[in-house]
Design an enzyme around this catalytic site. Sequence first.
Site, PDB file in Angstrom:
ATOM      1  N   LEU A  31     -51.744 -47.053 -93.140  1.00  0.00           N
ATOM      2  CA  LEU A  31     -50.740 -46.204 -92.539  1.00  0.00           C
ATOM      3  C   LEU A  31     -50.098 -44.910 -92.536  1.00  0.00           C
ATOM      4  O   LEU A  31     -50.452 -44.908 -94.058  1.00  0.00           O
ATOM      5  CB  LEU A  31     -49.523 -46.849 -92.246  1.00  0.00           C
ATOM      6  CG  LEU A  31     -49.420 -48.610 -91.782  1.00  0.00           C
ATOM      7  CD1 LEU A  31     -48.585 -49.463 -92.157  1.00  0.00           C
ATOM      8  CD2 LEU A  31     -49.959 -48.124 -90.175  1.00  0.00           C
ATOM      9  N   ASP A  32     -49.593 -44.475 -91.587  1.00  0.00           N
ATOM     10  CA  ASP A  32     -49.133 -42.169 -92.064  1.00  0.00           C
ATOM     11  C   ASP A  32     -49.097 -43.175 -93.685  1.00  0.00           C
ATOM     12  O   ASP A  32     -47.046 -44.363 -93.067  1.00  0.00           O
ATOM     13  CB  ASP A  32     -48.708 -41.571 -91.515  1.00  0.00           C
ATOM     14  CG  ASP A  32     -50.019 -41.644 -90.281  1.00  0.00           C
ATOM     15  OD1 ASP A  32     -50.996 -41.399 -90.414  1.00  0.00           O
ATOM     16  OD2 ASP A  32     -49.556 -41.510 -88.905  1.00  0.00           O
ATOM     17  N   LYS A  33     -48.165 -42.154 -94.067  1.00  0.00           N
ATOM     18  CA  LYS A  33     -47.174 -42.076 -94.984  1.00  0.00           C
ATOM     19  C   LYS A  33     -45.547 -42.374 -94.971  1.00  0.00           C
ATOM     20  O   LYS A  33     -45.333 -43.692 -95.427  1.00  0.00           O
ATOM     21  CB  LYS A  33     -46.790 -40.778 -96.322  1.00  0.00           C
ATOM     22  CG  LYS A  33     -46.286 -40.211 -97.110  1.00  0.00           C
ATOM     23  CD  LYS A  33     -45.512 -39.073 -97.743  1.00  0.00           C
ATOM     24  CE  LYS A  33     -43.927 -39.376 -97.962  1.00  0.00           C
ATOM     25  NZ  LYS A  33     -44.048 -37.643 -98.738  1.00  0.00           N
TER      26      LYS A  33
END
Length: 327
Positions: free
Chosen positions: A137-139
Site C-alpha cells: 500500500l502507498d505510504k
Amino acid sequence: MAELLKLDIDVPARLAGHRLDQAAAELIPDYSRARLQSWIKGGQLTVDGNTAKPKDKLFGGERLRLRAELEPQGEWRPQALDLQVVFEDDSLLVINKPAGLVVHPAAGNPDGTLLNGLLHYCPALERVPRAGIVHRLDKDTSGLMVVAKTLPAQTSLVQQLKARTVSRQYDALAQGAISGGGTVDAPIGRHRQNRLKMAVLDFGGKEAITHYRVRERFRTHTLLRCALATGRTHQIRVHMAYIRHPLVGDPLYGGRPRLPPEASPELARALQQFPRQALHAAELCLRHPRSDEEMRWRAPIPADMLRLLELLREDAGTASAADGIGI
C-alpha cells in the site's frame, strides 16, 4: 538462525521426460519455480545424490533429495512498532496499516517501516523474502495487508495474486459528483516527464482495471468502493484522476480541492488541509494457503476519513434543508 529444510521424494513414472525443474515444481509446489531452480543450481536439490541442471530430463524412479537452509533474506533491522494485527495463524498475518507508514525500506526511508516492525513482531520472517510482504500500500493509504509467514504461504499468495483471485476493495473519497458505478480499463506506466508519477499511457503501459461503485453522494464529492482487478502502482489514484474525479488530498494527482458552494469554514479547511489521499483498503478476501478456505477481513474507515465524511454529510443536510425552505 537458519532453518534446515529436509525433503525426499521419488519421481513417479508419469513425470518421465520432464525437466528436473518442471518435475520439482509439481512435486514440491510449496516453493516457487525460481527458488527450486536456485536450489538445483546450488546443489541443495539433487537427483539420486548427484547434482544436476534444471533442464536435465528425468526417467522416472529417481530420488529427489532436498537439503536447504532457509537463510535470512535481508539486512534490515527489527524495530518495535505498534502494529494492528487483524488476524494471525501459522501461515498468515493480516495487518491494518495506518496512513503514514512506509511498507518497505528504501533510499528515503531506510528504517521505521512496516517491514522493520514485522521483523520485530515475528523474527522468523527474516527467512521469508521481503519479510513475507507480497503486496503493498502507498505510504499514505491505510488499510488491510496480508503477510506470508512461511515460504509455502508466500508461494500460494503470489500465485493467487497472479491469478487475480485475491479480492481487494478500497473506500475512496473522490472529488466531483459521480452518478453511478463503472469500470476504468486503461493501461498504466511511468509518467513520461515526472518519474515520481504514474500515468495512463496509450503505448507501453501495463493492463490496469479498476471497478467502482457509489457508496454515498455529497454535493461535490462521492464516496466510492473500488475493486482492483489488477494491482498497478497508484492504480486507483491514477484511474480516478484519469476520469476527472481525483481523490481528496492526493498530493500527486488531486489538483486543487473542490469546495461545495457556500461550504462552512470547517469543511473548507478540512478539504483544503486533508493531509493524504483519502483511500483506505477496506476489505481483503483470499484462500488460505494451507486449508484452501476462503477468508475475508474488513477494516473500518479510519478516523481522519470518517471525520471528513461527517462534515460532508452535515454540508449535504444543510444544503437540502436550505433548498426545502426556498420551495
